[in-house]
Design a protein around this motif. Sequence first.
Motif, PDB file in Angstrom:
ATOM      1  N   TYR A   1       8.778  -0.747  65.412  1.00 58.78           N
ATOM      2  CA  TYR A   1       7.755   0.227  66.247  1.00 58.78           C
ATOM      3  C   TYR A   1       6.617  -0.337  66.409  1.00 58.78           C
ATOM      4  CZ  TYR A   1      12.816   1.600  65.706  1.00 58.78           C
ATOM      5  OH  TYR A   1      14.035   2.054  65.552  1.00 58.78           O
ATOM      6  N   ILE A   2       6.087  -0.263  65.226  1.00 56.17           N
ATOM      7  CA  ILE A   2       4.660   0.175  64.637  1.00 56.17           C
ATOM      8  C   ILE A   2       4.084  -1.731  65.468  1.00 56.17           C
ATOM      9  CG2 ILE A   2       2.729  -0.529  63.077  1.00 56.17           C
ATOM     10  CD1 ILE A   2       5.001   1.809  61.257  1.00 56.17           C
ATOM     11  N   ALA A   3       5.144  -2.339  65.211  1.00 57.13           N
ATOM     12  CA  ALA A   3       3.883  -3.374  65.065  1.00 57.13           C
ATOM     13  C   ALA A   3       4.030  -3.616  66.769  1.00 57.13           C
ATOM     14  CB  ALA A   3       4.732  -4.543  64.666  1.00 57.13           C
ATOM     15  N   ALA A   4       4.856  -2.961  67.639  1.00 57.31           N
ATOM     16  CA  ALA A   4       4.878  -2.985  69.726  1.00 57.31           C
ATOM     17  C   ALA A   4       3.958  -2.377  69.725  1.00 57.31           C
ATOM     18  CB  ALA A   4       6.179  -2.266  69.949  1.00 57.31           C
ATOM     19  N   GLN A   5       3.399  -1.359  68.831  1.00 49.63           N
ATOM     20  CA  GLN A   5       2.731  -0.307  69.183  1.00 49.63           C
ATOM     21  C   GLN A   5       0.678  -0.367  69.190  1.00 49.63           C
ATOM     22  OE1 GLN A   5       4.751   3.056  67.192  1.00 49.63           O
ATOM     23  NE2 GLN A   5       4.928   4.452  69.383  1.00 49.63           N
ATOM     24  N   GLU A   6       0.896  -1.171  67.802  1.00 53.13           N
ATOM     25  CA  GLU A   6      -0.408  -1.765  67.392  1.00 53.13           C
ATOM     26  C   GLU A   6      -1.003  -2.868  68.510  1.00 53.13           C
ATOM     27  OE1 GLU A   6       0.266  -2.873  63.287  1.00 53.13           O
ATOM     28  OE2 GLU A   6       0.280  -5.290  63.977  1.00 53.13           O
ATOM     29  N   VAL A   7       0.258  -3.488  69.081  1.00 55.76           N
ATOM     30  CA  VAL A   7      -0.949  -4.154  69.967  1.00 55.76           C
ATOM     31  C   VAL A   7      -0.486  -3.566  72.380  1.00 55.76           C
ATOM     32  CG1 VAL A   7      -0.150  -6.127  68.486  1.00 55.76           C
ATOM     33  CG2 VAL A   7       1.284  -5.536  70.564  1.00 55.76           C
ATOM     34  N   GLY A   8      -0.717  -2.041  71.643  1.00 62.42           N
ATOM     35  CA  GLY A   8      -0.521  -1.161  73.044  1.00 62.42           C
ATOM     36  C   GLY A   8       0.892  -2.219  73.701  1.00 62.42           C
ATOM     37  N   ALA A   9       1.663  -2.348  73.424  1.00 67.54           N
ATOM     38  CA  ALA A   9       2.979  -2.960  73.971  1.00 67.54           C
ATOM     39  C   ALA A   9       3.677  -1.899  74.386  1.00 67.54           C
ATOM     40  CB  ALA A   9       3.694  -3.924  73.842  1.00 67.54           C
ATOM     41  N   GLN A  10       4.533  -1.428  75.699  1.00 65.77           N
ATOM     42  CA  GLN A  10       5.801  -0.864  75.698  1.00 65.77           C
ATOM     43  C   GLN A  10       7.131  -1.380  75.025  1.00 65.77           C
ATOM     44  OE1 GLN A  10       5.039   0.847  78.356  1.00 65.77           O
ATOM     45  NE2 GLN A  10       6.670   2.498  77.838  1.00 65.77           N
ATOM     46  N   LEU A  11       6.963   0.460  74.192  1.00 65.72           N
ATOM     47  CA  LEU A  11       8.171  -0.188  72.980  1.00 65.72           C
ATOM     48  C   LEU A  11       9.483   0.076  74.040  1.00 65.72           C
ATOM     49  CD1 LEU A  11       9.348  -0.437  70.390  1.00 65.72           C
ATOM     50  CD2 LEU A  11       8.665   1.809  69.925  1.00 65.72           C
TER      51      LEU A  11
END
Length: 368
Positions: A124-134
């Motif tokens: 979850y963190i990895a997706a969010q730290e690049v601004g992607a839709q999780l």
Amino acid sequence: MKRTLIDLIPTYITKLRPYVPGKPVEEIERELKVKAIKLASNENPLGPSPKALDAIMHFLPQANRYPDGSGYYLREKLAGRLGVSMDEIILGAGSTELIELVARTFVTREDEVLTSDGSFAMYYIAAQEVGAQLVRVPLKNSEYDLEAISRGIGERTKVVFLANPNNPTGTMFTATEFERFFPRVPEDVVVVLDEAYFDYVQRPDYSRSLEYVRQGRNLLVLRTFSKAHGLAGLRIGYGIGRPELLGYLNRIRSPFNTSAIAQAAALAALDDVDHIRRSVESNNRGLKFLAEGLARMGVKFIPSVTNFILVDVGSDGDEVFELLKHEGVIVRPMAFMGFPTAIRVTVGTQEENETFLRAFEKVRSTFV
Ligand SMILES: *Cc1c(COP(=O)(O)O)cnc(C)c1O
């Protein structure tokens, strides 16, 4: 208008909730004046392999030197073990570094990252730290719903993260179930199959993940030295994937991401087959002991194939965590992973497992 600090930061970063690590055991002991045991982070209770310790001592005097940034000898040994080539292995400062590396390499703000609910927070963190839709697919009977995950793949999906076995449920999907799932994934989607608990799984129908790597599919298999190998504090793990895929990860990998000490310890730990066997056997006994103890008390839990067990305390998990802490037993409350009435208990030594069951039985009368 003068900008403030927060104006400099993308909103997908300011929105992130930071990971809150537990306090050090020593601090809790000082605060509560208890002797504490830590069953919170799925670490190996037997410690590192003695061979790894020897290797660490041997390499310490060379701590002034930079490590071999390519991790040559460790990759060579792993390749031999796994039946792949050296350029199909990448090392990470723990496998969690590789999770982030995948996100930073493949995913932009226009993309989606797909995974399951009730799974490892780093996805979850990895997706969010690049601004992607999780996008998170609900669990089904406390397990990954691979069928629903395959239906969740859309035009914008770049990466799918799967933990097998899953943390914190301790459940797994079989090689056959993955075989049904994988052909439904388009070729241009990268699947990350996180096998951090690989060594603990005793079932013969578990994983054939490396076959897909050898076939050249866009699959990255993650393994780690943090669990059965007992080296969590040294931060070293690895990924197995096709050379082209790893080549892109290597472009942004920090050149000295794994220390010389960690590489040496990992090499030695791989050779210490006895220590791994002891660790796995001790874990199997402990897992059974905990499960029987909980069942005897009539407590609900999810049968686990790993070195931890998700216990449904039927009450606020945070409160039960606090109660246990005052008894000197540190577990992990699971509200932050989506299980507000659960705690995750790592299998400890026999003595630690007994201590946990005793403490749990004692505090239970206050919340049932
Ligand atoms: C513990 C764990 C890891 C390993 O993390 P490291 O960074 O290698 O210490 C990876 N994935 C899952 C699901 C885990 O539970």
